[in-house]
Design a protein around this motif. Sequence first.
Motif, PDB file in Angstrom:
ATOM      1  N   LYS A  41      -3.400   6.465  10.884  1.00 24.83           N
ATOM      2  CA  LYS A  41      -2.765   6.248  11.898  1.00 24.83           C
ATOM      3  C   LYS A  41      -1.199   6.465  11.712  1.00 24.83           C
ATOM      4  O   LYS A  41      -0.622   7.163  12.639  1.00 24.83           O
ATOM      5  CB  LYS A  41      -2.952   5.058  12.453  1.00 24.83           C
ATOM      6  CG  LYS A  41      -2.370   4.537  13.893  1.00 24.83           C
ATOM      7  CD  LYS A  41      -2.644   3.077  14.229  1.00 24.83           C
ATOM      8  CE  LYS A  41      -1.807   2.401  15.087  1.00 24.83           C
ATOM      9  NZ  LYS A  41      -0.401   2.244  15.207  1.00 24.83           N
ATOM     10  N   GLU A  42      -0.631   5.796  10.720  1.00 27.53           N
ATOM     11  CA  GLU A  42       0.612   5.997  10.353  1.00 27.53           C
ATOM     12  C   GLU A  42       1.018   7.631  10.154  1.00 27.53           C
ATOM     13  O   GLU A  42       2.223   8.072  10.642  1.00 27.53           O
ATOM     14  CB  GLU A  42       1.292   5.367   9.249  1.00 27.53           C
ATOM     15  CG  GLU A  42       1.276   4.043   9.422  1.00 27.53           C
ATOM     16  CD  GLU A  42       0.005   2.936   9.401  1.00 27.53           C
ATOM     17  OE1 GLU A  42      -1.000   3.877   8.833  1.00 27.53           O
ATOM     18  OE2 GLU A  42      -0.001   2.265   9.877  1.00 27.53           O
ATOM     19  N   GLU A  45       0.976   9.370  13.550  1.00 25.18           N
ATOM     20  CA  GLU A  45       2.233   9.100  14.430  1.00 25.18           C
ATOM     21  C   GLU A  45       3.294   9.740  13.989  1.00 25.18           C
ATOM     22  O   GLU A  45       4.175  10.210  14.647  1.00 25.18           O
ATOM     23  CB  GLU A  45       2.506   7.381  14.355  1.00 25.18           C
ATOM     24  CG  GLU A  45       1.527   6.715  14.893  1.00 25.18           C
ATOM     25  CD  GLU A  45       1.466   5.123  14.807  1.00 25.18           C
ATOM     26  OE1 GLU A  45       0.773   4.471  15.619  1.00 25.18           O
ATOM     27  OE2 GLU A  45       2.059   4.821  13.726  1.00 25.18           O
ATOM     28  N   ASP A  46       3.549   9.850  12.552  1.00 26.62           N
ATOM     29  CA  ASP A  46       4.587  10.716  11.968  1.00 26.62           C
ATOM     30  C   ASP A  46       4.606  12.083  12.410  1.00 26.62           C
ATOM     31  O   ASP A  46       5.824  12.701  12.703  1.00 26.62           O
ATOM     32  CB  ASP A  46       4.682  10.540  10.377  1.00 26.62           C
ATOM     33  CG  ASP A  46       5.273   9.329   9.965  1.00 26.62           C
ATOM     34  OD1 ASP A  46       5.672   8.391  10.803  1.00 26.62           O
ATOM     35  OD2 ASP A  46       5.083   8.888   8.697  1.00 26.62           O
TER      36      ASP A  46
END
Length: 83
Positions: A41-42, A45-46
């Motif tokens: 997820k991170e 998102e990045d």
Amino acid sequence: NQLSDMVIDAESGGGMVSVKVNGKQEILELNIDPDAMKEDKEMLEDLIISALNKALSKAQSDSQEKMNSVAGGIMGGLKIPGM
């Protein structure tokens, strides 16, 4: 309005995330490659933030250039004494 007619493309992650914005810095399109969904997820998102920031930054500089050329075209035709 010419700014809303401008379309700026940007991508991140080697094309995993791509975005289109207009000269008014409005997001027109956001595409996420299905392979990118397998990332955590991170990371995803990045990639989205990175693509958006690239597109918005380019939209800002392109629209500034366009405004300067329009203003330059108007000002260029005027003969101002002492200038």
